[in-house]
Scaffold this active site. Sequence first.
Site, PDB file in Angstrom:
ATOM      1  N   ARG A 114      35.572 -15.613 -22.141  1.00 53.30           N
ATOM      2  CA  ARG A 114      35.818 -14.215 -21.745  1.00 53.30           C
ATOM      3  C   ARG A 114      36.165 -13.368 -22.980  1.00 53.30           C
ATOM      4  NH1 ARG A 114      39.897 -14.526 -16.837  1.00 53.30           N
ATOM      5  NH2 ARG A 114      39.385 -12.322 -16.674  1.00 53.30           N
ATOM      6  N   ASP A 312      39.753  -7.223  -7.832  1.00 54.09           N
ATOM      7  CA  ASP A 312      40.086  -8.604  -7.442  1.00 54.09           C
ATOM      8  C   ASP A 312      39.765  -8.891  -5.972  1.00 54.09           C
ATOM      9  OD1 ASP A 312      40.933  -9.160  -9.993  1.00 54.09           O
ATOM     10  OD2 ASP A 312      43.049  -8.795  -9.576  1.00 54.09           O
TER      11      ASP A 312
HETATM   12  C1  S3P Z   1      44.945  -7.294 -14.230  1.00 50.30           C
HETATM   13  C2  S3P Z   1      43.885  -6.448 -14.382  1.00 50.30           C
HETATM   14  C3  S3P Z   1      42.543  -6.718 -13.857  1.00 50.30           C
HETATM   15  C4  S3P Z   1      42.571  -7.818 -12.805  1.00 50.30           C
HETATM   16  C5  S3P Z   1      43.413  -8.984 -13.201  1.00 50.30           C
HETATM   17  C6  S3P Z   1      44.837  -8.555 -13.473  1.00 50.30           C
HETATM   18  C7  S3P Z   1      46.240  -6.930 -14.821  1.00 50.30           C
HETATM   19  O1  S3P Z   1      41.693  -7.114 -14.928  1.00 50.30           O
HETATM   20  O2  S3P Z   1      41.257  -8.234 -12.515  1.00 50.30           O
HETATM   21  O3  S3P Z   1      43.448  -9.968 -12.162  1.00 50.30           O
HETATM   22  O4  S3P Z   1      47.271  -7.517 -14.445  1.00 50.30           O
HETATM   23  O5  S3P Z   1      46.255  -6.015 -15.664  1.00 50.30           O
HETATM   24  P1  S3P Z   1      40.908  -6.021 -15.825  1.00 50.30           P
HETATM   25  O6  S3P Z   1      41.924  -5.199 -16.506  1.00 50.30           O
HETATM   26  O7  S3P Z   1      40.094  -6.825 -16.803  1.00 50.30           O
HETATM   27  O8  S3P Z   1      40.058  -5.262 -14.872  1.00 50.30           O
END
Ligand code: S3P
Length: 431
Positions: A114, A312
């Site tokens: 990632r 999510d």
């Molecule tokens: C999160 C942000 C989201 C989410 C992840 C948790 C966070 O990711 O999908 O489960 O706690 O800031 P992204 O910021 O990559 O969209």
Amino acid sequence: MLKLKGSIKISGDKSISHRALILSAMSKGKTKITNLLESDDVMRTLEILRELGVKITKSNNCWFVYGNGTNGFIEPENALDCGNSGTTARLMIGAVSSNPIKCTFVGDKSLSKRSMSRVTKYLEDVGTEVNITKKDYLPLMIHGSENLLPTTHHIQKASAQIKSALILASLNIHGKTKIVEKTLTRDHTERMMKYLNINFKIKKLNNGSRIIELNGPYEINSKDIEVVSDPSSASFFIVGALIAPGSKVMLKNIMMNPTRIAFLKILKSMGGKIKIKKTKNISGEEVGSITAEYSKLKGVNIPSKLSAMLIDEYPILSIAASQAKGKTVMKGLDELRHKESDRINSIVTNFKNIGFKITNKKNDLIIYGKDIKIKKNIKIKTFDDHRIAMSFSILNIIYDNYLNIDNKDCISISYPHFEKHLNSLTVKTNG
Ligand code: S3P
């Protein structure tokens, strides 16, 4: 036939748990954290903070963090292991970047695929030295500095992790950092900073952008934090109740942050009988209770502009769509390709395997709801992705556990009590 009945206390929110640990570690003094989510991902953040010299203890179900301040991390002896957790990696890379220490970050196989440059490229712009595998991945080595430049960051992707990483870095940068996000993403970091009395500004522009303005360095005084229940974890039981005839569940103290509960609006527009009551504010977040009962669902169109708010919940919304009348169109799911698994692929593979009609054009999905009879022992591939495992466990309620889910252990990444909670809500119906 199985259905869901009753009430449970959903575990603490994952995003807030990470932030509660990190911001209390960056405060001066002792913070008591209650209802912390003790999932694999959150424990990675906790262990990394310990490696960085922060004392963290537990007694009587409460966690105590003895913060060393925004400039208080010490150089770790070991590599910082983020496991499967993207939030740990991205937020902690940001947090250490403005401390004068060298750290190596590593992760598991999935996390090592990632992107990390989505965060480090902004940190490099202000003077952090980063050595990164194949220009984008873990393992990476970061050499932080307390002399990073204050600047204006324009974040291209809608990502709360990128935004939060830059905010955490700016807390120990001398001068004014501005962070511009084009679309609103989950704002727990900002809310927790307000709760902790940190002085910063948010400006909203007419085009929908937001500018967060911080003037560092900050001294944060510790303040106890109660973590509220996770709406993303609640979404599994809510959809379970909507699709299993005769079900009704009631969930209390669920976080009602508007950036996290867009899925409730979508499910309501599908015909879901959902009642929401906002009740109080806990540690800077609104909470409320949710009642959901069995409903005849219909397909809907979900526009791409909502994707940051539903990021999510697409796997469990797909399960709802599979049981709805007509087709559900989900647009602009690009970011789903970059989660714990490529979630577009994970959904499509399993739906086709079960016998649902689903089409995927680039990053859009069309799901055709269908009442199908299925054979016993259909294999579900989780791709070691916790949200895929939980989503198909919910579909199993109406398929009498005919789906054979290949790895349920990964559920502990975000919700170790999921199976226990699911069992306590599950009731056998006659016929
Ligand atoms: C999160 C942000 C989201 C989410 C992840 C948790 C966070 O990711 O999908 O489960 O706690 O800031 P992204 O910021 O990559 O969209």
